[in-house]
Enzyme design. Structure first.
Site, PDB file in Angstrom:
ATOM      1  N   SER A  82       9.160  44.828 -32.754  1.00 34.69           N
ATOM      2  CA  SER A  82       9.247  46.045 -33.533  1.00 34.69           C
ATOM      3  C   SER A  82      10.179  47.055 -32.872  1.00 34.69           C
ATOM      4  O   SER A  82      11.366  46.816 -32.764  1.00 34.69           O
ATOM      5  CB  SER A  82       7.847  46.608 -33.764  1.00 34.69           C
ATOM      6  OG  SER A  82       7.790  47.268 -35.002  1.00 34.69           O
ATOM      7  N   LYS A 134       3.644  69.137 -49.101  1.00 33.25           N
ATOM      8  CA  LYS A 134       3.512  69.743 -47.778  1.00 33.25           C
ATOM      9  C   LYS A 134       2.326  69.188 -47.001  1.00 33.25           C
ATOM     10  O   LYS A 134       2.313  69.195 -45.764  1.00 33.25           O
ATOM     11  CB  LYS A 134       3.391  71.265 -47.899  1.00 33.25           C
ATOM     12  CG  LYS A 134       3.481  72.006 -46.577  1.00 33.25           C
ATOM     13  CD  LYS A 134       4.794  71.728 -45.881  1.00 33.25           C
ATOM     14  CE  LYS A 134       4.883  72.449 -44.548  1.00 33.25           C
ATOM     15  NZ  LYS A 134       6.131  72.111 -43.836  1.00 33.25           N
TER      16      LYS A 134
END
Length: 254
Positions: A82, A134
């Site tokens: 990864s 948000k």
């Protein structure tokens, strides 16, 4: 990063070990090696499950720039998966121990839903916000459908970036990404057949390859080691605490 210098060294060892949470832990050493004209090549020894996306990409770019000045051979000592695989993409060639694990090309966004626990102990969140997205990734409630869609779009874009960089650096077809990506992790033999690495061997084999690529004589070989000390680990842990609830991360399977 602690540096142990052998006088007259012409090769260097840079260790990329442990979780990648802060690129600064390694960047200082990379910059030092870049400026040191005596160093003709670098062995990047990797044993890391990955880490956060941004520092992994930062290391990829910095290692790639260093490789353009002096050759780097990466060696998968244990796990190159990864984020650590991403960071290793820009080298001259990749060697792997035959027992190493390689790949896990994928991106994940993790978060918590602590709403039931908060209800049990009598905690109710109060939020004022401006912007429909948000509060994306909040742990105080389940994510709304539009929030999940937004996060999924973000993750897919980051995933495509990862895959594109693998295609570009490893010269393998992007159309076959499901064969080598999708978060799959491979043994060294499978990684070699897929084109994710260049050779299987020992660290000594990788060092010999570096000597050959760097164009130096075997008798001139001298090493300057790089290793993390306790302060480096504390720096990484401190940095990771601010990202504990939700973060885009690159990592190998548990």
């Amino acid at each position: 990063m602690r540096t142990d210098i052998d006088k007259g060294a012409n090769l260097a060892i840079l260790e990329l070990k442990g979780p990648i949470l802060d690129a600064n832990v390694w960047s200082e050493s990379i910059q030092t090696l870049s400026k040191d004209s005596a160093i003709k090549g670098v062995l990047l020894v990797v044993d890391s499950p990955g880490g956060a996306l941004s520092p992994s990409v930062e290391l990829y770019e910095e290692i790639k720039r260093l490789n353009q000045k002096k050759p780097i051979v990466a060696y998968a000592e244990g796990v190159m998966a990864s984020g650590s695989y991403y960071a290793s993409l820009g080298v001259h060639s990749i060697y792997a121990n035959k027992g190493a694990l390689v790949g896990s090309i994928g991106v994940i966004f993790e978060g918590l839903d602590a709403s039931e626990l908060m209800a049990k102990i009598g905690i109710k969140p109060q939020v004022l916000k401006a912007g429909a997205y948000k509060e994306v990734g909040t742990f105080t409630r389940q994510w709304a459908a539009h929030e999940k869609e937004e996060l999924d779009n973000l993750i897919q874009r980051q995933y495509q970036m990862f895959v594109q960089d693998v295609c570009q650096e490893r010269k393998i077809p992007c159309k076959n990404y499901k064969d080598y990506a999708e978060g799959r992790i491979f043994d060294a033999s499978s990684a070699l057949s897929l084109g994710l690495i260049d050779s299987i061997g020992t660290k000594s084999d990788a060092k010999k390859a570096l000597v050959r690529i760097a164009g130096i004589k075997e008798g001139e070989e001298s090493w300057r080691g790089k290793s993390k000390n306790f302060d480096d680990y504390l720096s990484q842990v401190s940095h990771s605490l601010s990202q504990i609830f939700a973060n885009i991360i690159l990592r190998s399977v548990p």
